[in-house]
Design an enzyme around this catalytic site. Structure first.
Site, PDB file in Angstrom:
ATOM      1  CB  THR A  78     -20.626 107.121  12.559  1.00 27.28           C
ATOM      2  OG1 THR A  78     -21.622 106.091  12.532  1.00 27.28           O
ATOM      3  CG2 THR A  78     -19.774 107.037  11.303  1.00 27.28           C
TER       4      THR A  78
ATOM      5  CE  LYS B  63     -21.262  97.343  15.765  1.00 24.83           C
ATOM      6  NZ  LYS B  63     -20.755  98.713  15.530  1.00 24.83           N
TER       7      LYS B  63
ATOM      8  CG  HIS C  88     -18.250 100.525   4.744  1.00 29.14           C
ATOM      9  ND1 HIS C  88     -18.540 101.650   5.482  1.00 29.14           N
ATOM     10  CD2 HIS C  88     -18.502 100.840   3.463  1.00 29.14           C
ATOM     11  CE1 HIS C  88     -18.957 102.594   4.669  1.00 29.14           C
ATOM     12  NE2 HIS C  88     -18.947 102.138   3.430  1.00 29.14           N
TER      13      HIS C  88
ATOM     14  CE  LYS D 127     -21.026 100.868  20.096  1.00 28.77           C
ATOM     15  NZ  LYS D 127     -20.364 101.645  19.055  1.00 28.77           N
ATOM     16  NE  ARG D 128     -28.034  95.520  13.843  1.00 30.44           N
ATOM     17  CZ  ARG D 128     -28.502  95.044  12.699  1.00 30.44           C
ATOM     18  NH1 ARG D 128     -28.779  95.853  11.704  1.00 30.44           N
ATOM     19  NH2 ARG D 128     -28.727  93.744  12.540  1.00 30.44           N
TER      20      ARG D 128
ATOM     21  CE  LYS E 126     -24.552 108.727  14.339  1.00 29.03           C
ATOM     22  NZ  LYS E 126     -25.287 107.437  14.310  1.00 29.03           N
TER      23      LYS E 126
END
Ligand SMILES: *Cc1c(COP(=O)(O)O)cnc(C)c1O
Length: 815
Positions: free
Chosen positions: A652, A550, A356, A544-545, A656
């Site tokens: 992901t 990120k 992952h 998101k986290r 969405k």
């Protein structure tokens, strides 16, 4: 499913009477949620039992998805929709004067996961059941899931998530299927009661694993699969001797130690945990799951284990369950007397591994001393696996000691769980095309060289039942009105919407639907956080986290830049924008927490400066989780997917957002690349360095962030504002963020994630967003093209890919 309204009503009132001693008029919202859920489970139960019977009657290959996390979210709406009784239940409730929406909001999220990895497992279960494949989830019934996040004075504060406080109406405890998991003790060799010479363990600490089953309801079919979650307890209860001696604390100590194993989810997303309790959790649930599966195999097929791979494929969701590999060896050899070579051959045909992440800090390694003390026999087996592997490696690369050392499953005092997984599994998959390519060419290139046939890609997906049908009912209706039903189980059908991109009425309707969803979110945040959102503004969302890769920091630096521009130039009149953030940080991740504080500090300033005059608002949504995502995503115009290229394995939430008609503002990273391929470059906003460029800069050590500060005064200004007193009079609050960008601290290079290098390009992309949003019809047309081309990102497609290339399952139709 057959729905009998009178029976449902009778079940509902019986549950209220039996569990709460109340009638309908006395029941509160929570009582009603519990009673409605229990009554729905009554309706689902016959199919659940029939599914199990069907699988037993005609044994075929079954999938076991082992995952330390299942981020299921709420079950009620999902189960009602999938079982096809939502409308009927709503009607019954309406007849009783009960508002379904209020009940729905009573359900706590099953937050048994951190983020993408756990949510992927949940989407997979939904797709497996809907596609009528025999496949089940195995995990841990954490008593406390992902912590509840409050924002206090701008800071994240964590509170325990006591989601089982009022019992879970969906779970079924199966005490009859409890097993024992053993830790520690001494390895012995000798005659066991059946007269065989074998290894066994003496003086082990025994822990009872009890399964709790949750139904996984397929959509539009009778399949109800099982998510089996293990709870830990002590087989001995408390120590009566100590209790009688009035040593009350010590009397329950052993009981508490056992129960601690399934007490709490580790809140680290793609990060190290390295704690012994975490290894206990991993062995606990994988050993319990394998024992369960082997008992079932022995009872139905017998003890010819050469047939085991015909009936089982085990997918390892990241390295968390990889200890299952030596555990299966142990069970086969020590409990069923299978020889090493046969056991190894069974293992190699049974396990498949999903990687992952390429973040080095997320690759799990266990110190030998911890591992060996906790799992002595398992360690011995890992050593033997590695000894045999090293013989092969030495033959392949006789002079290359560096390579031999690096690929050794045990080296530098640690056990490398990913290496064990790759060596033992018949399949190793990445989760998006770019990610798989980087694994093969960079991080795992030595492994790809010796096992090229194992490596394959399975681009992630999400279930449209939860992320469109359930969370965006108006858009779902819009779709069905134009292309009919069918997309709920075949998302490629959305392509049929392309016919409507030039249909004025459709475009207007799409705009109206988005506006409604924005109003709904604004309403919700008014109630929960007393935040004011203008539904006419652009909703630009990053949820998101919180992780440095990120790059929420890039987003907030851009907001600081916009704020400067608005304040400096009153004639600057961009379209009104609302920046929405939602993010939990790992509890010990200091820099991530500073970024949360920065977002909230900037929000406080911007939202209260009258000069901004509605052009800009910043909202941090507390306690981001699945049920919140279901409200935020349908209401968003812009999907922020701005990770440093090469670092986000797939993502992901990007999928969405796409399904819900938000345009992607992103880097060429993870599945963003495939999203743009499907939607077309003109229908997304792409910026920043590519993964290839970043790899090149990395390898040349040529990155100089100062260059970007010198080149862009506007960038230099916002970076300076981190420490010049603009947002924090002491100048200390965000100094670490500043130093990490400009100088590099704690032995790190400056600006590890290339925030400054991508800033200008990001600003330009944001300007394009603002410019294009002014033409609302053209914008809506692009959102429709995105929706129409989101079919690839259904987890149904992903599951069919796994079935075809890895699992080789046959559908089992339940009558
Ligand atoms: C989908 C989802 C994620 C994953 O988001 P990414 O942006 O892909 O990291 C995380 N948390 C929740 C609650 C989700 O629903």
């Amino acid at each position: 499913m057959t729905f009998d309204a009178e029976q449902f009503k009778a079940n509902l009132t019986a549950r209220l009477r039996r569990q709460y001693g109340k009638d309908i008029s006395q029941a509160n919202k929570h009582d009603l949620f519990d009673a409605v859920s229990a009554s729905a489970l009554e309706i689902i139960m016959p199919n659940w039992m029939e599914t199990r019977r069907e699988y037993e009657a005609k044994p075929t290959k079954q999938l076991y998805y082992l995952s330390a996390e299942f981020l299921m979210g709420r079950a009620l709406s999902n189960n009602l929709i999938n079982s096809g009784i939502m409308e009927q239940v709503k009607d019954v409730l309406k007849g009783m004067n009960i508002n379904y929406d209020m009940i729905e909001d009573e359900e706590p999220d099953a937050g048994l996961g951190n983020g993408g990895l756990g949510r992927l497992a949940a989407c997979f279960l939904d797709s497996i059941a809907t596609l009528q494949y025999p496949g089940h989830g195995y995990g841990i019934r954490y008593e406390y899931g992902m912590f509840e996040q409050h924002i206090e004075n701008g800071y994240q504060v964590e509170y325990p998530d006591n989601w089982l406080k009022h019992r879970d109406p969906w779970e079924v405890k199966r005490s009859d299927l409890s097993v024992t998991v053993k830790f520690g003790g001494q390895i012995k060799y000798g005659k066991t009661p059946d007269g065989q010479d074998r290894f066994y363990i003496e003086n082990a600490e025994e822990v009872t694993a009890t399964p709790y089953d949750m139904p996984v309801v397929g959509y539009g079919c009778n399949t109800v699969n099982t998510l089996r979650l293990w709870q830990a307890s002590s087989p001995n209860g408390f120590d009566l001797q100590l209790f009688n001696d009035m040593q009350y604390h010590r009397a329950v100590e052993r009981q508490n130690d056992a129960e601690d194993i399934s007490r709490v989810l580790y809140p680290n997303d793609s990060g190290p945990s390295g704690k012994e309790l975490r290894l206990r959790q991993q062995y606990f649930f994988t050993s319990a799951s394998l024992q369960d599966l082997i008992h079932h195999f022995v009872n139905t097929v017998g003890t010819d284990f050469s047939k085991f791979p015909q009936y089982h494929v085990i997918q390892l969701n990241d390295t968390h369950p990889v200890v299952a590999i030596p555990e299966l060896m142990r069970i086969l050899m020590d409990e069923y007397n299978v020889g090493w070579d046969d056991a190894w051959s069974i293992v190699q045909k049974t396990f498949a591994y999903t990687n992952h992440t390429i973040l080095a800090e997320a690759l799990e390694k266990w110190p030998i001393d911890i591992f060996q003390r906790l799992l002595p026999r398992i360690y011995q087996i890992v050593e033997e696996i590695n000894r045999r592997f090293m013989i092969e490696l030495r033959q392949k690369f006789p002079e290359d000691y560096d390579k031999q050392n690096h690929m050794s499953i045990i080296h530098d005092g640690k056990i490398y769980m990913a290496w064990l997984a790759i060596h033992a599994s018949f399949s190793v998959n990445g989760v998006a095309e770019l990610h798989t390519k980087l694994l093969k060419e960079q991080e795992l290139k030595n492994w790809n060289a010796i096992y090229p046939q194992k490596f394959n890609n399975k681009t992630n997906g999400v279930t449209q039942r939860r992320w469109l049908l359930s969370s965006n009912p108006e858009l779902a209706e819009f779709i069905t009105a134009r292309i009919g039903h069918g997309w709920e189980t075949d998302l490629s059908k959305l392509k049929g919407l392309e016919k409507f991109v030039d249909d004025e009425k459709s475009i207007d309707e799409l705009i109206a639907i988005k506006l409604h969803n924005k109003e709904r979110l604004a309403d919700c945040l008014k109630h929960t956080q007393n935040e004011f959102l203008d539904p006419e503004s652009i909703f630009d969302t990053q949820v998101k986290r919180l992780h440095e890769y990120k790059r929420q920091l890039l987003n907030v630096l851009h907001i600081m830049y916009l704020y400067n521009r608005i304040v400096e130039d009153p004639s600057y009149n961009p379209p009104a924008r609302t920046f929405i953030f939602g993010a939990k940080s790992a509890s010990g991740y200091r820099r991530a927490k500073q970024i949360i504080k920065l977002i909230n500090t900037v929000a406080e300033r911007v939202n209260n400066d009258r000069r901004v005059g509605g052009k800009l608002r910043v909202v941090f949504v507390e306690n981001y989780r699945v049920s919140m995502a279901e409200k935020i995503i349908p209401a968003s115009d812009v999907s922020e997917q701005i990770s440093t290229a090469g670092y986000e394995a797939s993502g992901t939430s990007n999928m969405k957002f796409m399904m819900n008609g938000a345009l992607t503002l992103g880097t060429l990273d993870g599945a963003n690349i495939e999203i743009v391929n499907e939607a077309g470059e003109d229908n997304a906003f792409i910026f920043g360095l590519t993964a290839d460029e970043i790899i090149k800069i990395n390898s040349e050590h040529s990155y100089n962030p100062q260059k970007y500060l010198d080149r862009s005064p506007a960038l230099a200004k916002v970076v300076n504002q981190l420490v010049d007193g603009t947002y924090d009079p002491t100048g200390q609050q965000f100094k670490e963020l500043y130093d990490s960008l400009v100088y590099g601290i704690e032995g790190q290079r400056p600006d590890v994630y290339y925030v400054l290098a991508d800033f200008d390009s990001y600003v330009q992309a944001q300007e394009k967003v603002a410019a294009e949003y002014t033409d609302r019809k053209s914008w809506a047309r692009k959102t429709l093209i995105n929706i129409a081309n989101s079919g690839k990102f259904s987890s149904d497609r992903t599951i069919e890919d796994y079935v075809r290339d890895i699992w080789h399952l046959k559908k089992v139709v339940v009558k």
